[in-house]
Motif scaffolding. Structure first.
Motif, short mmCIF file in Angstrom:
data_model
loop_
_atom_site.label_atom_id
_atom_site.label_comp_id
_atom_site.label_asym_id
_atom_site.label_seq_id
_atom_site.Cartn_x
_atom_site.Cartn_y
_atom_site.Cartn_z
N GLN A 115 0.83 -1.19 0.00
CA GLN A 115 0.00 0.00 0.00
C GLN A 115 0.87 1.25 0.00
O GLN A 115 0.51 2.29 -0.56
CB GLN A 115 -0.90 -0.01 1.24
N PHE A 158 -23.31 -5.97 -8.57
CA PHE A 158 -21.88 -5.69 -8.64
C PHE A 158 -21.64 -4.18 -8.63
O PHE A 158 -20.82 -3.66 -7.86
CB PHE A 158 -21.34 -6.34 -9.92
N LYS A 177 -10.11 7.36 2.33
CA LYS A 177 -8.91 6.69 2.81
C LYS A 177 -7.67 7.25 2.13
O LYS A 177 -7.74 7.75 1.01
CB LYS A 177 -9.02 5.20 2.45
N LYS A 178 -6.56 7.10 2.81
CA LYS A 178 -5.30 7.55 2.23
C LYS A 178 -4.93 6.60 1.08
O LYS A 178 -4.97 5.40 1.23
CB LYS A 178 -4.24 7.48 3.31
N LYS A 179 -4.60 7.16 -0.05
CA LYS A 179 -4.42 6.30 -1.22
C LYS A 179 -3.00 6.27 -1.77
O LYS A 179 -2.74 5.66 -2.80
CB LYS A 179 -5.38 6.71 -2.32
N GLY A 180 -2.07 6.94 -1.11
CA GLY A 180 -0.71 6.90 -1.63
C GLY A 180 0.29 7.28 -0.57
O GLY A 180 -0.08 7.76 0.51
N ASP A 217 4.73 10.46 -2.74
CA ASP A 217 4.33 10.23 -4.12
C ASP A 217 4.47 11.47 -4.98
O ASP A 217 4.98 11.41 -6.10
CB ASP A 217 2.87 9.73 -4.18
N ILE A 259 -18.60 0.65 -1.84
CA ILE A 259 -17.18 0.70 -1.49
C ILE A 259 -16.68 2.14 -1.65
O ILE A 259 -15.97 2.67 -0.80
CB ILE A 259 -16.37 -0.28 -2.37
N PHE A 260 -17.11 2.77 -2.73
CA PHE A 260 -16.70 4.16 -3.00
C PHE A 260 -17.10 5.07 -1.84
O PHE A 260 -16.31 5.84 -1.32
CB PHE A 260 -17.37 4.62 -4.30
N TYR A 272 8.07 12.31 -5.63
CA TYR A 272 8.63 11.28 -6.52
C TYR A 272 8.20 11.53 -7.97
O TYR A 272 9.01 11.57 -8.88
CB TYR A 272 8.16 9.92 -6.03
N PHE A 280 -6.54 0.20 -3.59
CA PHE A 280 -7.80 0.41 -2.88
C PHE A 280 -8.96 -0.27 -3.61
O PHE A 280 -9.66 -1.09 -3.03
CB PHE A 280 -8.06 1.91 -2.73
N TRP A 281 -9.13 0.04 -4.88
CA TRP A 281 -10.26 -0.54 -5.61
C TRP A 281 -10.09 -2.04 -5.80
O TRP A 281 -11.03 -2.81 -5.62
CB TRP A 281 -10.42 0.15 -6.98
N TRP A 335 -15.24 4.12 1.77
CA TRP A 335 -13.80 4.17 1.98
C TRP A 335 -13.07 5.20 1.14
O TRP A 335 -11.87 5.16 1.03
CB TRP A 335 -13.20 2.79 1.72
N PHE A 336 -13.81 6.10 0.49
CA PHE A 336 -13.11 6.94 -0.46
C PHE A 336 -12.20 7.96 0.23
O PHE A 336 -11.25 8.44 -0.37
CB PHE A 336 -14.07 7.64 -1.42
N MET A 360 -22.82 -11.94 -8.18
CA MET A 360 -22.39 -10.56 -7.98
C MET A 360 -21.04 -10.51 -7.26
O MET A 360 -20.13 -9.79 -7.66
CB MET A 360 -23.48 -9.87 -7.18
N LEU A 390 -17.41 -9.24 -8.54
CA LEU A 390 -16.65 -8.29 -7.74
C LEU A 390 -15.21 -8.78 -7.55
O LEU A 390 -14.25 -8.03 -7.72
CB LEU A 390 -17.34 -8.12 -6.39
N ILE A 439 -22.42 -2.64 -5.21
CA ILE A 439 -21.37 -2.85 -4.22
C ILE A 439 -20.18 -1.92 -4.49
O ILE A 439 -19.59 -1.36 -3.55
CB ILE A 439 -20.89 -4.31 -4.24
N LEU A 440 -19.85 -1.73 -5.76
CA LEU A 440 -18.74 -0.82 -6.07
C LEU A 440 -19.05 0.58 -5.56
O LEU A 440 -18.19 1.26 -4.99
CB LEU A 440 -18.50 -0.76 -7.58
N GLY A 481 -1.30 3.16 -3.93
CA GLY A 481 -2.49 3.04 -3.10
C GLY A 481 -3.81 3.07 -3.83
O GLY A 481 -4.78 2.47 -3.39
N LYS A 482 -3.86 3.76 -4.96
CA LYS A 482 -5.17 4.01 -5.54
C LYS A 482 -5.77 2.76 -6.19
O LYS A 482 -6.90 2.38 -5.91
CB LYS A 482 -5.08 5.13 -6.59
#
Lengths: 240, 263
Positions: free
Chosen positions: A39, B232, B246-249, B253, B239-240, B256, A47-48, B243-244, A93, A97, B235-236, A43-44
Protein backbone atom coordinates in the motif's frame (compact mmCIF):
# COMPACT_ATOMS: atom_id res chain seq x y z
CA UNK A 1 -6.44 -43.05 -13.40
CA UNK A 2 -5.67 -39.37 -13.84
CA UNK A 3 -8.96 -38.71 -12.06
CA UNK A 4 -7.64 -40.66 -9.08
CA UNK A 5 -4.48 -38.60 -9.13
CA UNK A 6 -6.29 -35.26 -9.43
CA UNK A 7 -9.26 -35.85 -7.15
CA UNK A 8 -7.80 -38.18 -4.54
CA UNK A 9 -4.01 -37.82 -4.61
CA UNK A 10 -3.88 -34.07 -5.08
CA UNK A 11 -6.40 -33.23 -2.31
CA UNK A 12 -4.62 -35.37 0.26
CA UNK A 13 -1.20 -34.10 -0.81
CA UNK A 14 -2.46 -30.51 -0.67
CA UNK A 15 -4.16 -30.91 2.71
CA UNK A 16 -1.12 -32.64 4.22
CA UNK A 17 1.27 -30.01 2.88
CA UNK A 18 -1.03 -27.24 4.11
CA UNK A 19 -1.36 -28.70 7.58
CA UNK A 20 2.28 -29.61 8.16
CA UNK A 21 3.72 -26.71 6.16
CA UNK A 22 1.79 -23.98 7.93
CA UNK A 23 2.66 -25.39 11.35
CA UNK A 24 6.36 -25.64 10.45
CA UNK A 25 6.44 -22.17 8.92
CA UNK A 26 4.58 -20.64 11.83
CA UNK A 27 6.91 -22.28 14.35
CA UNK A 28 10.21 -21.77 12.55
CA UNK A 29 9.75 -18.63 10.49
CA UNK A 30 6.86 -16.99 12.27
CA UNK A 31 7.89 -13.48 11.31
CA UNK A 32 7.61 -14.25 7.61
CA UNK A 33 3.90 -15.01 7.96
CA UNK A 34 2.64 -11.93 6.17
CA UNK A 35 1.34 -10.77 2.85
CA UNK A 36 3.82 -7.87 2.68
CA UNK A 37 1.65 -4.85 2.09
CA UNK A 38 2.44 -2.72 -0.94
CA UNK A 39 0.00 0.00 0.00
CA UNK A 40 2.99 2.20 0.75
CA UNK A 41 4.15 1.90 -2.86
CA UNK A 42 0.87 2.35 -4.67
CA UNK A 43 -2.49 3.04 -3.10
CA UNK A 44 -5.17 4.01 -5.54
CA UNK A 45 -5.46 0.88 -7.67
CA UNK A 46 -4.80 -1.17 -4.56
CA UNK A 47 -7.80 0.41 -2.88
CA UNK A 48 -10.26 -0.54 -5.61
CA UNK A 49 -8.65 -3.87 -6.40
CA UNK A 50 -8.12 -5.02 -2.87
CA UNK A 51 -11.48 -3.88 -1.52
CA UNK A 52 -13.48 -5.51 -4.31
CA UNK A 53 -11.38 -8.65 -4.32
CA UNK A 54 -11.43 -9.22 -0.58
CA UNK A 55 -15.11 -8.47 -0.02
CA UNK A 56 -16.00 -10.75 -2.91
CA UNK A 57 -13.69 -13.49 -1.73
CA UNK A 58 -14.91 -13.34 1.85
CA UNK A 59 -18.55 -13.87 0.89
CA UNK A 60 -17.67 -16.58 -1.64
CA UNK A 61 -15.43 -18.39 0.81
CA UNK A 62 -18.08 -18.47 3.52
CA UNK A 63 -20.73 -19.34 0.93
CA UNK A 64 -18.75 -22.41 -0.12
CA UNK A 65 -18.06 -23.23 3.50
CA UNK A 66 -21.76 -23.09 4.42
CA UNK A 67 -22.70 -25.34 1.49
CA UNK A 68 -19.99 -27.72 2.63
CA UNK A 69 -21.01 -27.76 6.29
CA UNK A 70 -24.81 -27.47 6.02
CA UNK A 71 -25.80 -28.93 2.63
CA UNK A 72 -29.34 -29.81 3.73
CA UNK A 73 -30.08 -26.27 4.86
CA UNK A 74 -28.80 -24.88 1.55
CA UNK A 75 -30.98 -27.33 -0.40
CA UNK A 76 -33.96 -26.36 1.75
CA UNK A 77 -33.26 -22.65 1.23
CA UNK A 78 -32.93 -23.12 -2.53
CA UNK A 79 -36.15 -25.15 -2.61
CA UNK A 80 -38.06 -22.01 -3.46
CA UNK A 81 -37.23 -20.71 -6.96
CA UNK A 82 -37.25 -17.06 -5.86
CA UNK A 83 -34.77 -17.73 -3.07
CA UNK A 84 -32.67 -19.77 -5.50
CA UNK A 85 -32.46 -16.84 -7.92
CA UNK A 86 -31.65 -14.41 -5.07
CA UNK A 87 -28.83 -16.60 -3.75
CA UNK A 88 -27.45 -17.29 -7.22
CA UNK A 89 -27.48 -13.63 -8.26
CA UNK A 90 -25.85 -12.58 -4.99
CA UNK A 91 -23.12 -15.17 -5.36
CA UNK A 92 -22.65 -14.20 -9.00
CA UNK A 93 -22.39 -10.56 -7.98
CA UNK A 94 -19.62 -11.31 -5.50
CA UNK A 95 -17.94 -13.47 -8.15
CA UNK A 96 -17.91 -10.52 -10.54
CA UNK A 97 -16.65 -8.29 -7.74
CA UNK A 98 -13.73 -10.65 -7.08
CA UNK A 99 -12.97 -10.94 -10.78
CA UNK A 100 -12.95 -7.16 -11.14
CA UNK A 101 -10.69 -6.85 -8.10
CA UNK A 102 -8.19 -9.49 -9.16
CA UNK A 103 -7.94 -8.07 -12.68
CA UNK A 104 -7.19 -4.61 -11.24
CA UNK A 105 -4.59 -6.11 -8.91
CA UNK A 106 -2.93 -8.03 -11.75
CA UNK A 107 -2.77 -4.90 -13.90
CA UNK A 108 -1.29 -3.01 -10.96
CA UNK A 109 1.37 -5.67 -10.37
CA UNK A 110 2.23 -5.68 -14.03
CA UNK A 111 2.40 -1.96 -14.69
CA UNK A 112 3.62 -0.36 -11.49
CA UNK A 113 7.43 -0.41 -11.33
CA UNK A 114 7.63 -0.05 -7.56
CA UNK A 115 5.25 -2.93 -6.99
CA UNK A 116 7.06 -5.02 -9.59
CA UNK A 117 10.28 -4.84 -7.63
CA UNK A 118 8.75 -6.38 -4.50
CA UNK A 119 6.85 -9.06 -6.47
CA UNK A 120 8.26 -12.53 -5.86
CA UNK A 121 7.87 -15.58 -8.08
CA UNK A 122 5.42 -17.03 -5.57
CA UNK A 123 3.28 -13.90 -5.87
CA UNK A 124 2.96 -14.59 -9.59
CA UNK A 125 1.85 -18.15 -8.82
CA UNK A 126 -0.69 -16.73 -6.38
CA UNK A 127 -2.11 -14.43 -9.03
CA UNK A 128 -2.27 -17.17 -11.67
CA UNK A 129 -4.04 -19.62 -9.34
CA UNK A 130 -6.46 -16.93 -8.23
CA UNK A 131 -7.25 -15.94 -11.83
CA UNK A 132 -7.90 -19.57 -12.77
CA UNK A 133 -10.00 -20.06 -9.66
CA UNK A 134 -12.16 -16.97 -10.09
CA UNK A 135 -12.61 -17.21 -13.87
CA UNK A 136 -13.60 -20.88 -13.63
CA UNK A 137 -15.95 -20.02 -10.75
CA UNK A 138 -17.73 -17.24 -12.63
CA UNK A 139 -17.82 -19.48 -15.70
CA UNK A 140 -19.52 -22.23 -13.69
CA UNK A 141 -21.97 -19.79 -12.13
CA UNK A 142 -23.06 -18.62 -15.56
CA UNK A 143 -22.73 -21.62 -17.86
CA UNK A 144 -23.46 -24.47 -15.42
CA UNK A 145 -25.88 -22.53 -13.32
CA UNK A 146 -27.58 -23.08 -10.02
CA UNK A 147 -24.33 -24.33 -8.59
CA UNK A 148 -25.50 -23.36 -5.12
CA UNK A 149 -27.83 -26.36 -5.09
CA UNK A 150 -25.80 -28.89 -7.01
CA UNK A 151 -22.70 -28.08 -5.01
CA UNK A 152 -24.63 -29.05 -1.89
CA UNK A 153 -26.08 -32.21 -3.42
CA UNK A 154 -23.17 -33.50 -5.47
CA UNK A 155 -19.87 -31.91 -4.51
CA UNK A 156 -20.37 -31.80 -0.75
CA UNK A 157 -20.56 -35.63 -0.59
CA UNK A 158 -17.32 -35.82 -2.60
CA UNK A 159 -15.57 -33.37 -0.28
CA UNK A 160 -16.88 -35.18 2.79
CA UNK A 161 -15.69 -38.48 1.34
CA UNK A 162 -12.19 -36.98 1.17
CA UNK A 163 -12.33 -35.95 4.81
CA UNK A 164 -13.79 -39.29 5.84
CA UNK A 165 -10.79 -41.06 4.22
CA UNK A 166 -13.08 -42.93 1.89
CA UNK A 167 -12.76 -40.98 -1.36
CA UNK A 168 -15.58 -41.39 -3.87
CA UNK A 169 -14.83 -39.74 -7.21
CA UNK A 170 -17.76 -41.10 -9.19
CA UNK A 171 -19.58 -37.75 -9.18
CA UNK A 172 -16.67 -35.40 -9.67
CA UNK A 173 -15.35 -37.41 -12.63
CA UNK A 174 -18.60 -36.82 -14.53
CA UNK A 175 -18.67 -33.08 -13.85
CA UNK A 176 -18.00 -30.52 -16.63
CA UNK A 177 -14.41 -29.44 -17.26
CA UNK A 178 -14.85 -26.02 -15.63
CA UNK A 179 -15.95 -27.66 -12.37
CA UNK A 180 -12.95 -29.99 -12.45
CA UNK A 181 -10.60 -27.07 -13.04
CA UNK A 182 -12.24 -25.18 -10.17
CA UNK A 183 -11.76 -28.11 -7.78
CA UNK A 184 -8.19 -28.84 -8.89
CA UNK A 185 -7.09 -25.23 -8.61
CA UNK A 186 -8.81 -24.97 -5.22
CA UNK A 187 -6.70 -27.83 -3.90
CA UNK A 188 -3.62 -26.39 -5.59
CA UNK A 189 -4.26 -23.16 -3.69
CA UNK A 190 -4.58 -25.07 -0.43
CA UNK A 191 -1.30 -26.84 -1.23
CA UNK A 192 0.71 -23.66 -1.75
CA UNK A 193 -0.64 -21.83 1.30
CA UNK A 194 2.53 -22.39 3.39
CA UNK A 195 4.84 -21.16 0.61
CA UNK A 196 3.02 -18.03 -0.39
CA UNK A 197 1.21 -14.91 0.72
CA UNK A 198 -1.96 -17.01 1.03
CA UNK A 199 -0.61 -17.65 4.53
CA UNK A 200 -2.04 -14.31 5.65
CA UNK A 201 -5.63 -15.50 5.71
CA UNK A 202 -4.74 -17.92 8.49
CA UNK A 203 -3.40 -15.13 10.69
CA UNK A 204 -6.09 -12.59 9.96
CA UNK A 205 -6.05 -10.10 12.84
CA UNK A 206 -9.55 -10.92 14.04
CA UNK A 207 -9.00 -8.95 17.25
CA UNK A 208 -9.38 -5.81 15.13
CA UNK A 209 -13.09 -6.43 15.14
CA UNK A 210 -13.56 -5.89 18.87
CA UNK A 211 -10.40 -3.92 19.69
CA UNK A 212 -11.12 -0.27 20.54
CA UNK A 213 -9.78 2.04 17.88
CA UNK A 214 -6.45 3.74 18.39
CA UNK A 215 -5.79 7.26 17.31
CA UNK A 216 -2.17 8.15 16.81
CA UNK A 217 -1.49 11.78 17.74
CA UNK A 218 1.51 13.92 18.56
CA UNK A 219 0.87 14.92 22.11
CA UNK A 220 2.21 18.44 22.02
CA UNK A 221 1.08 21.90 21.24
CA UNK A 222 1.93 22.82 17.66
CA UNK A 223 2.59 26.46 18.50
CA UNK A 224 4.65 26.10 21.65
CA UNK A 225 7.13 23.69 20.08
CA UNK A 226 8.18 26.47 17.74
CA UNK A 227 9.40 28.71 20.61
CA UNK A 228 13.11 27.93 21.22
CA UNK A 229 12.84 28.69 24.97
CA UNK A 230 10.40 25.86 25.40
CA UNK A 231 12.69 23.25 23.86
CA UNK A 232 13.52 20.39 26.18
CA UNK A 233 16.15 17.81 25.83
CA UNK A 234 14.59 14.67 24.48
CA UNK A 235 14.90 11.26 26.04
CA UNK A 236 16.65 8.71 23.90
CA UNK A 237 14.51 5.66 23.50
CA UNK A 238 15.86 2.51 25.09
CA UNK A 239 14.62 -0.05 22.64
CA UNK A 240 16.21 1.34 19.51
CA UNK B 1 14.19 -36.17 7.39
CA UNK B 2 11.92 -38.41 9.43
CA UNK B 3 9.01 -36.06 8.90
CA UNK B 4 9.59 -36.27 5.15
CA UNK B 5 9.61 -40.06 5.19
CA UNK B 6 6.42 -40.26 7.19
CA UNK B 7 4.79 -37.70 4.91
CA UNK B 8 5.76 -39.58 1.78
CA UNK B 9 4.50 -42.85 3.21
CA UNK B 10 1.21 -41.24 4.19
CA UNK B 11 0.77 -39.74 0.74
CA UNK B 12 1.44 -42.98 -1.06
CA UNK B 13 -0.90 -44.73 1.31
CA UNK B 14 -3.68 -42.39 0.25
CA UNK B 15 -2.79 -42.59 -3.42
CA UNK B 16 -3.10 -46.32 -3.61
CA UNK B 17 -6.07 -46.53 -1.31
CA UNK B 18 -9.05 -47.75 -3.31
CA UNK B 19 -12.41 -48.72 -2.00
CA UNK B 20 -13.54 -50.93 -4.85
CA UNK B 21 -14.10 -54.55 -4.08
CA UNK B 22 -14.88 -57.44 -6.36
CA UNK B 23 -18.62 -57.81 -6.69
CA UNK B 24 -20.62 -60.25 -8.68
CA UNK B 25 -22.19 -59.31 -11.98
CA UNK B 26 -25.73 -59.46 -10.73
CA UNK B 27 -25.44 -56.78 -8.10
CA UNK B 28 -23.32 -54.65 -10.44
CA UNK B 29 -25.95 -54.94 -13.15
CA UNK B 30 -28.53 -53.26 -10.92
CA UNK B 31 -27.10 -49.88 -11.87
CA UNK B 32 -27.35 -50.78 -15.58
CA UNK B 33 -30.92 -51.96 -15.11
CA UNK B 34 -32.19 -48.38 -14.90
CA UNK B 35 -31.74 -48.07 -18.66
CA UNK B 36 -31.08 -51.55 -20.05
CA UNK B 37 -32.89 -54.87 -20.00
CA UNK B 38 -31.64 -58.35 -20.83
CA UNK B 39 -34.16 -59.62 -23.34
CA UNK B 40 -36.90 -57.26 -22.16
CA UNK B 41 -36.75 -54.88 -25.12
CA UNK B 42 -35.43 -51.33 -25.50
CA UNK B 43 -35.69 -49.05 -22.49
CA UNK B 44 -33.62 -45.85 -22.34
CA UNK B 45 -30.71 -47.73 -23.83
CA UNK B 46 -30.70 -50.82 -26.04
CA UNK B 47 -31.53 -54.35 -24.94
CA UNK B 48 -28.31 -56.02 -23.84
CA UNK B 49 -29.31 -59.62 -24.60
CA UNK B 50 -26.67 -61.15 -26.85
CA UNK B 51 -24.56 -58.00 -26.77
CA UNK B 52 -21.37 -60.04 -27.04
CA UNK B 53 -22.51 -61.34 -30.41
CA UNK B 54 -22.78 -57.80 -31.71
CA UNK B 55 -19.62 -56.28 -30.19
CA UNK B 56 -16.26 -57.56 -29.00
CA UNK B 57 -15.51 -57.66 -25.29
CA UNK B 58 -12.67 -55.13 -25.56
CA UNK B 59 -14.90 -52.70 -27.37
CA UNK B 60 -17.63 -53.03 -24.74
CA UNK B 61 -15.13 -52.42 -21.96
CA UNK B 62 -13.83 -49.26 -23.62
CA UNK B 63 -17.39 -48.17 -24.36
CA UNK B 64 -18.63 -48.62 -20.80
CA UNK B 65 -15.65 -46.82 -19.31
CA UNK B 66 -16.00 -43.84 -21.60
CA UNK B 67 -19.06 -43.67 -23.86
CA UNK B 68 -18.06 -40.17 -25.01
CA UNK B 69 -15.34 -41.74 -27.19
CA UNK B 70 -18.13 -43.36 -29.16
CA UNK B 71 -20.09 -40.09 -29.47
CA UNK B 72 -22.70 -41.23 -26.98
CA UNK B 73 -23.77 -38.51 -24.56
CA UNK B 74 -26.77 -40.12 -22.92
CA UNK B 75 -24.78 -42.76 -21.04
CA UNK B 76 -22.44 -41.55 -18.28
CA UNK B 77 -18.96 -43.07 -18.03
CA UNK B 78 -19.01 -45.91 -15.52
CA UNK B 79 -16.34 -46.10 -12.90
CA UNK B 80 -15.86 -49.86 -13.28
CA UNK B 81 -12.72 -51.96 -13.66
CA UNK B 82 -12.20 -54.37 -16.57
CA UNK B 83 -12.85 -57.30 -14.23
CA UNK B 84 -16.12 -55.80 -13.03
CA UNK B 85 -17.33 -55.23 -16.59
CA UNK B 86 -16.41 -58.82 -17.46
CA UNK B 87 -18.44 -59.99 -14.45
CA UNK B 88 -21.42 -58.01 -15.72
CA UNK B 89 -20.99 -59.47 -19.21
CA UNK B 90 -20.94 -62.99 -17.75
CA UNK B 91 -24.17 -62.19 -15.96
CA UNK B 92 -25.72 -60.84 -19.18
CA UNK B 93 -24.69 -63.99 -21.08
CA UNK B 94 -26.19 -66.19 -18.36
CA UNK B 95 -29.46 -64.24 -18.46
CA UNK B 96 -29.75 -63.83 -22.24
CA UNK B 97 -32.63 -65.77 -23.80
CA UNK B 98 -31.50 -68.77 -25.81
CA UNK B 99 -31.09 -68.55 -29.61
CA UNK B 100 -34.37 -68.61 -31.47
CA UNK B 101 -36.46 -67.83 -28.42
CA UNK B 102 -39.17 -65.34 -29.26
CA UNK B 103 -38.59 -62.03 -27.53
CA UNK B 104 -41.44 -60.17 -25.98
CA UNK B 105 -42.06 -56.92 -27.76
CA UNK B 106 -43.04 -54.09 -25.47
CA UNK B 107 -45.95 -52.24 -26.99
CA UNK B 108 -45.90 -48.52 -26.33
CA UNK B 109 -49.38 -47.37 -25.45
CA UNK B 110 -50.74 -43.89 -25.91
CA UNK B 111 -50.37 -42.25 -22.49
CA UNK B 112 -52.86 -39.69 -21.25
CA UNK B 113 -51.87 -37.59 -18.25
CA UNK B 114 -54.04 -35.72 -15.79
CA UNK B 115 -53.64 -31.92 -15.79
CA UNK B 116 -53.53 -31.92 -11.98
CA UNK B 117 -50.49 -34.15 -12.13
CA UNK B 118 -48.88 -31.84 -14.68
CA UNK B 119 -49.37 -28.86 -12.37
CA UNK B 120 -48.04 -30.74 -9.33
CA UNK B 121 -45.13 -32.02 -11.39
CA UNK B 122 -44.30 -28.48 -12.47
CA UNK B 123 -44.28 -27.31 -8.86
CA UNK B 124 -42.03 -30.18 -7.87
CA UNK B 125 -39.70 -29.55 -10.80
CA UNK B 126 -39.43 -25.86 -10.00
CA UNK B 127 -39.24 -26.38 -6.25
CA UNK B 128 -42.41 -24.52 -5.22
CA UNK B 129 -43.36 -27.72 -3.42
CA UNK B 130 -40.53 -29.69 -1.92
CA UNK B 131 -39.95 -33.37 -2.47
CA UNK B 132 -41.36 -35.32 0.45
CA UNK B 133 -38.02 -36.90 1.28
CA UNK B 134 -36.09 -33.66 0.98
CA UNK B 135 -34.38 -34.10 -2.38
CA UNK B 136 -33.30 -30.96 -4.28
CA UNK B 137 -35.59 -29.46 -6.92
CA UNK B 138 -34.94 -30.56 -10.52
CA UNK B 139 -34.49 -26.99 -11.71
CA UNK B 140 -31.14 -26.72 -9.92
CA UNK B 141 -29.48 -28.75 -12.67
CA UNK B 142 -32.03 -29.21 -15.47
CA UNK B 143 -33.72 -26.84 -17.85
CA UNK B 144 -36.97 -27.38 -19.71
CA UNK B 145 -38.36 -25.17 -22.42
CA UNK B 146 -41.56 -24.18 -20.65
CA UNK B 147 -42.52 -20.53 -20.55
CA UNK B 148 -44.53 -20.63 -17.32
CA UNK B 149 -41.37 -21.47 -15.43
CA UNK B 150 -38.09 -19.69 -14.84
CA UNK B 151 -34.96 -20.81 -16.64
CA UNK B 152 -33.57 -24.03 -15.27
CA UNK B 153 -30.05 -25.10 -14.46
CA UNK B 154 -27.46 -25.86 -17.10
CA UNK B 155 -25.31 -28.43 -15.31
CA UNK B 156 -27.13 -31.49 -16.58
CA UNK B 157 -29.04 -32.38 -19.73
CA UNK B 158 -31.94 -30.29 -21.00
CA UNK B 159 -35.11 -32.26 -20.25
CA UNK B 160 -37.46 -30.64 -22.76
CA UNK B 161 -37.69 -33.73 -24.95
CA UNK B 162 -36.61 -36.30 -22.37
CA UNK B 163 -39.97 -38.00 -22.71
CA UNK B 164 -39.50 -38.94 -26.34
CA UNK B 165 -35.73 -39.23 -26.10
CA UNK B 166 -35.52 -41.76 -23.32
CA UNK B 167 -38.39 -44.04 -24.08
CA UNK B 168 -41.49 -42.45 -22.52
CA UNK B 169 -42.86 -43.05 -19.05
CA UNK B 170 -40.81 -46.21 -18.51
CA UNK B 171 -37.57 -44.46 -19.35
CA UNK B 172 -38.24 -41.54 -16.99
CA UNK B 173 -39.18 -43.98 -14.25
CA UNK B 174 -36.03 -45.99 -14.90
CA UNK B 175 -33.83 -42.93 -14.53
CA UNK B 176 -35.64 -41.52 -11.49
CA UNK B 177 -35.69 -44.79 -9.57
CA UNK B 178 -32.49 -46.42 -10.84
CA UNK B 179 -30.44 -43.17 -10.71
CA UNK B 180 -27.82 -44.27 -13.26
CA UNK B 181 -26.06 -40.90 -13.26
CA UNK B 182 -23.57 -40.43 -10.40
CA UNK B 183 -24.59 -36.83 -9.76
CA UNK B 184 -28.25 -37.83 -9.49
CA UNK B 185 -27.41 -40.78 -7.30
CA UNK B 186 -25.58 -38.49 -4.93
CA UNK B 187 -28.51 -36.03 -4.92
CA UNK B 188 -31.42 -38.50 -4.57
CA UNK B 189 -29.78 -41.69 -3.31
CA UNK B 190 -30.64 -40.91 0.30
CA UNK B 191 -33.69 -38.80 -0.49
CA UNK B 192 -35.67 -40.93 -2.95
CA UNK B 193 -38.59 -39.61 -4.97
CA UNK B 194 -41.92 -41.14 -3.90
CA UNK B 195 -44.31 -43.00 -6.20
CA UNK B 196 -46.79 -40.09 -6.35
CA UNK B 197 -44.05 -37.58 -7.09
CA UNK B 198 -42.73 -39.84 -9.82
CA UNK B 199 -46.13 -39.93 -11.53
CA UNK B 200 -46.42 -36.15 -11.29
CA UNK B 201 -42.94 -35.59 -12.74
CA UNK B 202 -43.62 -38.05 -15.55
CA UNK B 203 -46.84 -36.20 -16.36
CA UNK B 204 -45.08 -32.83 -16.31
CA UNK B 205 -42.21 -33.99 -18.52
CA UNK B 206 -44.62 -35.49 -21.03
CA UNK B 207 -46.62 -32.27 -21.03
CA UNK B 208 -43.43 -30.24 -21.64
CA UNK B 209 -42.43 -32.51 -24.50
CA UNK B 210 -45.88 -32.33 -26.08
CA UNK B 211 -46.00 -28.54 -25.85
CA UNK B 212 -42.44 -27.63 -26.73
CA UNK B 213 -43.34 -26.13 -30.12
CA UNK B 214 -45.75 -23.65 -28.52
CA UNK B 215 -43.17 -21.97 -26.25
CA UNK B 216 -42.20 -18.32 -26.61
CA UNK B 217 -38.73 -17.22 -25.70
CA UNK B 218 -38.67 -14.09 -23.60
CA UNK B 219 -35.94 -12.13 -21.92
CA UNK B 220 -35.84 -14.18 -18.71
CA UNK B 221 -32.72 -16.00 -19.91
CA UNK B 222 -30.52 -13.08 -18.95
CA UNK B 223 -32.37 -12.12 -15.74
CA UNK B 224 -29.77 -13.81 -13.55
CA UNK B 225 -26.90 -12.06 -15.35
CA UNK B 226 -28.62 -8.68 -15.04
CA UNK B 227 -29.23 -9.09 -11.30
CA UNK B 228 -25.59 -9.99 -10.83
CA UNK B 229 -24.37 -6.95 -12.79
CA UNK B 230 -26.68 -4.57 -10.96
CA UNK B 231 -25.52 -5.96 -7.61
CA UNK B 232 -21.88 -5.69 -8.64
CA UNK B 233 -22.23 -2.01 -9.52
CA UNK B 234 -24.16 -1.34 -6.30
CA UNK B 235 -21.37 -2.85 -4.22
CA UNK B 236 -18.74 -0.82 -6.07
CA UNK B 237 -20.69 2.35 -5.27
CA UNK B 238 -20.94 1.28 -1.61
CA UNK B 239 -17.18 0.70 -1.49
CA UNK B 240 -16.70 4.16 -3.00
CA UNK B 241 -18.80 5.85 -0.31
CA UNK B 242 -17.49 3.92 2.65
CA UNK B 243 -13.80 4.17 1.98
CA UNK B 244 -13.11 6.94 -0.46
CA UNK B 245 -11.60 9.23 2.16
CA UNK B 246 -8.91 6.69 2.81
CA UNK B 247 -5.30 7.55 2.23
CA UNK B 248 -4.42 6.30 -1.22
CA UNK B 249 -0.71 6.90 -1.63
CA UNK B 250 2.59 7.42 0.07
CA UNK B 251 3.44 10.87 1.37
CA UNK B 252 6.33 11.09 -1.02
CA UNK B 253 4.33 10.23 -4.12
CA UNK B 254 4.03 13.86 -5.22
CA UNK B 255 7.73 14.53 -4.78
CA UNK B 256 8.63 11.28 -6.52
CA UNK B 257 6.38 11.91 -9.49
CA UNK B 258 7.70 15.46 -9.85
CA UNK B 259 11.25 14.22 -9.93
CA UNK B 260 10.52 11.41 -12.36
CA UNK B 261 8.92 13.97 -14.66
CA UNK B 262 11.94 16.29 -14.52
CA UNK B 263 14.43 13.58 -15.50
Amino acid sequence: MSDYFLFVGLPYAALAIMLIGTILRYMNKGFTVSSLSTQFLEGKKLFWGSQSFHWGMMFLFFGHLIAFLFPKSVIAFNGDPVRLIILESTAFMFGLLSLFGIILLVIRRKNNKRVQIVTSKMDKVVFITLLVQIISGVWIAYFHRYGSTWFATSLTPYLWSIFAFNPDISVISTMPLAVKIHVISAFAIIGIIPFSRYMHFLVYPIAYIWRPYQKVIWNWDKNTIRIPDKWVKGVRSKNN
Amino acid sequence: MRTKTILTLLLFGFLFHTNSSAQDGESLFSSCAACHTIGGGKLVGPDLAGVLERRSEDEIIRYVQNPADFDVIMMPPQNLTNAEIKAILNYIVSKSPAEGQVEEVVEVEEVVVALDDVKSGEMLFEGTTRFENGGPSCIACHNVDYEQMMQGGLLAADLTDVYSRSGGMVGIKGILTGLPFPAMKSAYGNYPITEDELVQLQAFLKHVDDNKIYQHHGEKKTMFLHFGMIGFITILILIFFLWFDKKKGGVKDDIYNRQIKSI
